[in-house]
Scaffold this motif. Structure first.
Motif, PDB file in Angstrom:
ATOM      1  N   LYS A  66       0.820  -1.200   0.000  1.00  0.00           N
ATOM      2  CA  LYS A  66       0.000   0.000   0.000  1.00  0.00           C
ATOM      3  C   LYS A  66       0.862   1.261   0.000  1.00  0.00           C
ATOM      4  O   LYS A  66       0.550   2.242  -0.695  1.00  0.00           O
ATOM      5  CB  LYS A  66      -0.926   0.003   1.225  1.00  0.00           C
ATOM      6  CG  LYS A  66      -2.014  -1.056   1.167  1.00  0.00           C
ATOM      7  CD  LYS A  66      -2.973  -0.950   2.350  1.00  0.00           C
ATOM      8  CE  LYS A  66      -3.856   0.284   2.232  1.00  0.00           C
ATOM      9  NZ  LYS A  66      -4.907   0.285   3.279  1.00  0.00           N
ATOM     10  N   ARG A  71      -2.734   1.793 -11.965  1.00  0.00           N
ATOM     11  CA  ARG A  71      -3.632   0.637 -11.992  1.00  0.00           C
ATOM     12  C   ARG A  71      -3.003  -0.523 -12.764  1.00  0.00           C
ATOM     13  O   ARG A  71      -3.066  -1.670 -12.336  1.00  0.00           O
ATOM     14  CB  ARG A  71      -4.952   1.038 -12.641  1.00  0.00           C
ATOM     15  CG  ARG A  71      -5.986  -0.088 -12.725  1.00  0.00           C
ATOM     16  CD  ARG A  71      -7.142   0.315 -13.616  1.00  0.00           C
ATOM     17  NE  ARG A  71      -6.673   0.593 -14.972  1.00  0.00           N
ATOM     18  CZ  ARG A  71      -7.175   1.553 -15.752  1.00  0.00           C
ATOM     19  NH1 ARG A  71      -8.138   2.328 -15.315  1.00  0.00           N
ATOM     20  NH2 ARG A  71      -6.704   1.736 -16.972  1.00  0.00           N
ATOM     21  N   SER A  80      -1.934  -4.057 -11.156  1.00  0.00           N
ATOM     22  CA  SER A  80      -2.606  -5.233 -11.698  1.00  0.00           C
ATOM     23  C   SER A  80      -1.595  -6.297 -12.114  1.00  0.00           C
ATOM     24  O   SER A  80      -1.789  -7.491 -11.837  1.00  0.00           O
ATOM     25  CB  SER A  80      -3.472  -4.831 -12.897  1.00  0.00           C
ATOM     26  OG  SER A  80      -4.074  -5.962 -13.498  1.00  0.00           O
ATOM     27  N   SER A 125      -0.086  -7.833  -8.983  1.00  0.00           N
ATOM     28  CA  SER A 125      -1.026  -8.743  -8.347  1.00  0.00           C
ATOM     29  C   SER A 125      -1.106 -10.072  -9.103  1.00  0.00           C
ATOM     30  O   SER A 125      -1.188 -11.146  -8.492  1.00  0.00           O
ATOM     31  CB  SER A 125      -2.416  -8.105  -8.275  1.00  0.00           C
ATOM     32  OG  SER A 125      -3.341  -8.970  -7.646  1.00  0.00           O
ATOM     33  N   CYS A 143      -1.708  -8.263  -2.455  1.00  0.00           N
ATOM     34  CA  CYS A 143      -2.540  -7.305  -3.203  1.00  0.00           C
ATOM     35  C   CYS A 143      -4.027  -7.666  -3.131  1.00  0.00           C
ATOM     36  O   CYS A 143      -4.853  -6.923  -3.660  1.00  0.00           O
ATOM     37  CB  CYS A 143      -2.117  -7.263  -4.667  1.00  0.00           C
ATOM     38  SG  CYS A 143      -0.405  -6.802  -4.946  1.00  0.00           S
ATOM     39  N   ARG A 200      -7.699  -7.853  -2.555  1.00  0.00           N
ATOM     40  CA  ARG A 200      -8.681  -6.850  -2.126  1.00  0.00           C
ATOM     41  C   ARG A 200      -8.066  -5.475  -1.922  1.00  0.00           C
ATOM     42  O   ARG A 200      -8.647  -4.626  -1.233  1.00  0.00           O
ATOM     43  CB  ARG A 200      -9.392  -7.292  -0.847  1.00  0.00           C
ATOM     44  CG  ARG A 200     -10.247  -8.541  -1.026  1.00  0.00           C
ATOM     45  CD  ARG A 200     -10.955  -8.898   0.272  1.00  0.00           C
ATOM     46  NE  ARG A 200     -11.756 -10.112   0.106  1.00  0.00           N
ATOM     47  CZ  ARG A 200     -12.417 -10.695   1.099  1.00  0.00           C
ATOM     48  NH1 ARG A 200     -12.346 -10.194   2.329  1.00  0.00           N
ATOM     49  NH2 ARG A 200     -13.126 -11.793   0.870  1.00  0.00           N
ATOM     50  N   LEU A 201      -6.954  -5.243  -2.537  1.00  0.00           N
ATOM     51  CA  LEU A 201      -6.342  -3.911  -2.467  1.00  0.00           C
ATOM     52  C   LEU A 201      -7.063  -3.008  -3.449  1.00  0.00           C
ATOM     53  O   LEU A 201      -7.091  -3.275  -4.652  1.00  0.00           O
ATOM     54  CB  LEU A 201      -4.854  -3.990  -2.828  1.00  0.00           C
ATOM     55  CG  LEU A 201      -4.071  -2.674  -2.808  1.00  0.00           C
ATOM     56  CD1 LEU A 201      -4.031  -2.118  -1.382  1.00  0.00           C
ATOM     57  CD2 LEU A 201      -2.668  -2.881  -3.333  1.00  0.00           C
ATOM     58  N   ARG A 202      -7.637  -1.961  -2.973  1.00  0.00           N
ATOM     59  CA  ARG A 202      -8.426  -1.068  -3.824  1.00  0.00           C
ATOM     60  C   ARG A 202      -7.525   0.035  -4.375  1.00  0.00           C
ATOM     61  O   ARG A 202      -6.918   0.793  -3.624  1.00  0.00           O
ATOM     62  CB  ARG A 202      -9.584  -0.462  -3.035  1.00  0.00           C
ATOM     63  CG  ARG A 202     -10.486  -1.492  -2.385  1.00  0.00           C
ATOM     64  CD  ARG A 202     -11.716  -0.865  -1.779  1.00  0.00           C
ATOM     65  NE  ARG A 202     -12.645  -0.424  -2.805  1.00  0.00           N
ATOM     66  CZ  ARG A 202     -13.833   0.135  -2.534  1.00  0.00           C
ATOM     67  NH1 ARG A 202     -14.194   0.326  -1.265  1.00  0.00           N
ATOM     68  NH2 ARG A 202     -14.634   0.497  -3.498  1.00  0.00           N
ATOM     69  N   VAL A 203      -7.462   0.085  -5.668  1.00  0.00           N
ATOM     70  CA  VAL A 203      -6.701   1.147  -6.336  1.00  0.00           C
ATOM     71  C   VAL A 203      -7.736   2.079  -6.953  1.00  0.00           C
ATOM     72  O   VAL A 203      -8.261   1.835  -8.041  1.00  0.00           O
ATOM     73  CB  VAL A 203      -5.761   0.580  -7.423  1.00  0.00           C
ATOM     74  CG1 VAL A 203      -4.977   1.699  -8.069  1.00  0.00           C
ATOM     75  CG2 VAL A 203      -4.834  -0.457  -6.819  1.00  0.00           C
ATOM     76  N   ASN A 204      -8.039   3.142  -6.232  1.00  0.00           N
ATOM     77  CA  ASN A 204      -9.096   4.054  -6.662  1.00  0.00           C
ATOM     78  C   ASN A 204      -8.556   5.029  -7.703  1.00  0.00           C
ATOM     79  O   ASN A 204      -8.062   6.103  -7.382  1.00  0.00           O
ATOM     80  CB  ASN A 204      -9.658   4.828  -5.465  1.00  0.00           C
ATOM     81  CG  ASN A 204     -10.338   3.914  -4.469  1.00  0.00           C
ATOM     82  OD1 ASN A 204     -11.022   2.985  -4.861  1.00  0.00           O
ATOM     83  ND2 ASN A 204     -10.136   4.177  -3.183  1.00  0.00           N
TER      84      ASN A 204
END
Length: 342
Positions: free
Chosen positions: A48, A64, A68, A71, A88, A90-94
């Motif tokens: 993170k 992203r 990706s 991951s 990675c 459930r790692l949220r990349v907003n």
């Protein structure tokens, strides 16, 4: 991590263009940070913090893509039994919703293409009225064009021009669904016939001024940007600043939606695979194709773009809305740099 990436790379099979992107992300972002780190020591908080640092120097879509890929590699490590869990997961990349790509009106397309030599003009019209990708157009060979039948087809093995690391090669189109037949409205058949007559014996439909394959960056700089963004030296005002060549493909799909073209035909024409039940039980029919081509032909004719010769383009006949930025309507010769024969 570096050793695992080498093993993963040896076993992973993707196209040359995709691998070039992967290789760039690995060399520039993933391996510099984790190459010397033991796989089991890469924790979630470490990842993170790394993602946060990437955001300081990279665009969100690039962040992203990098995460990706990272991951994917870590998921394979889990499957191989090297680590217990993917850090990675459930790692949220907003990245947020990016800006919507613009689409052009038929009038804008007519004005843009009027600023190019015949060969480049037809290539851009093919993108807007045929929905084909850059590589499919740049690698298109005359043997795949059937003017009498009013269509062309993409070759499964050499149907697209690829540019990887500065090297141009012919290879397969982007996906299996991209191997397709593209039906052409009558005006586009006429344009291609004129182009073929002006370049007898040519192997490729579209080539650079020098006669070889197009390089995307050169085309963008020499042809596309002056046409859409304007050129003070030539007295050209902006028409559609910010419009990319690929946006002509967005434009084509949008026009098909406006003309109520069935989804099954839109997917087929764009070279996409239609998912779900509709993709299994829906089929393209000749009446669908005829109605679609009528709509495209009507759009072209409504712009008043009847002069397709290579000597000049009469912009005065193109209907321009009051809100549209457009060049002066004076009839003018195409610049000398666009008049050179290929």
């Amino acid at each position: 991590m570096g050793e695992w990436v080498r093993r993963w790379s040896d076993a992973h099979d993707v196209g040359a263009g995709t691998w070039a992107k992967y290789d760039s992300h690995l060399r520039n972002h993933i391996l510099p940070r984790f190459g010397e780190v033991e796989l089991g020591e890469i924790g979630r908080m470490t990842v993170k913090a790394w993602v946060k640092s990437l955001r300081r120097s990279l665009a969100e879509p690039t962040v992203r893509d990098v995460v990706s890929l990272f991951s994917t590699i870590m998921n394979e490590a889990v499957d191989e039994g090297l680590i217990a869990a993917n850090p990675c997961r459930r790692l949220r990349v907003n990245t947020g919703a990016g800006d919507e790509r613009p689409v052009a009106t038929p009038e804008q397309v007519a004005l843009i293409v009027g600023r190019a030599r015949l060969m480049d003009r037809v290539m851009m019209i093919m993108a807007a009225y045929g929905g084909m990708r850059w590589g499919e157009l740049a690698g298109l060979q005359w043997r795949r064009v059937d003017l009498d039948g009013g269509h062309l087809s993409t070759d499964a093995k050499v149907g697209a021009l690829h540019e990887v690391g500065g090297t141009l090669t012919l290879g397969p189109p982007k996906t299996k669904a991209s191997v397709r037949t593209v039906h052409l409205p009558p005006f586009l058949v006429d344009l291609l016939a004129e182009l073929r007559e002006s370049h007898p014996g040519a192997r490729y439909v579209f080539t650079a001024v020098e006669g070889g394959w197009h390089r995307r960056a050169n085309f963008r700089r020499r042809v596309w940007l002056p046409a859409v963004a304007g050129d003070v030296k030539r007295g050209w005002n902006p028409i559609a600043p910010g419009l990319h060549f690929h946006d002509l493909r967005h434009t084509h799909n949008t026009w098909l939606i406006e003309d109520h073209v069935p989804d099954v035909l839109r997917h087929r024409r764009m070279g996409h695979r239609q998912k779900g039940v509709s993709g299994i039980y829906s089929h393209v029919t000749p009446p669908m194709i005829a109605a679609m081509l009528d709509g495209l032909q009507r759009r072209w004719e409504q712009t008043g773009s009847t002069d397709v010769g290579d000597h000049y383009w009469d912009a005065s006949v193109v209907k321009i809305s009051c809100s549209q930025s457009a060049p002066t309507t004076q009839k003018r010769p195409v610049g000398d740099d666009h008049q050179q024969a290929v």
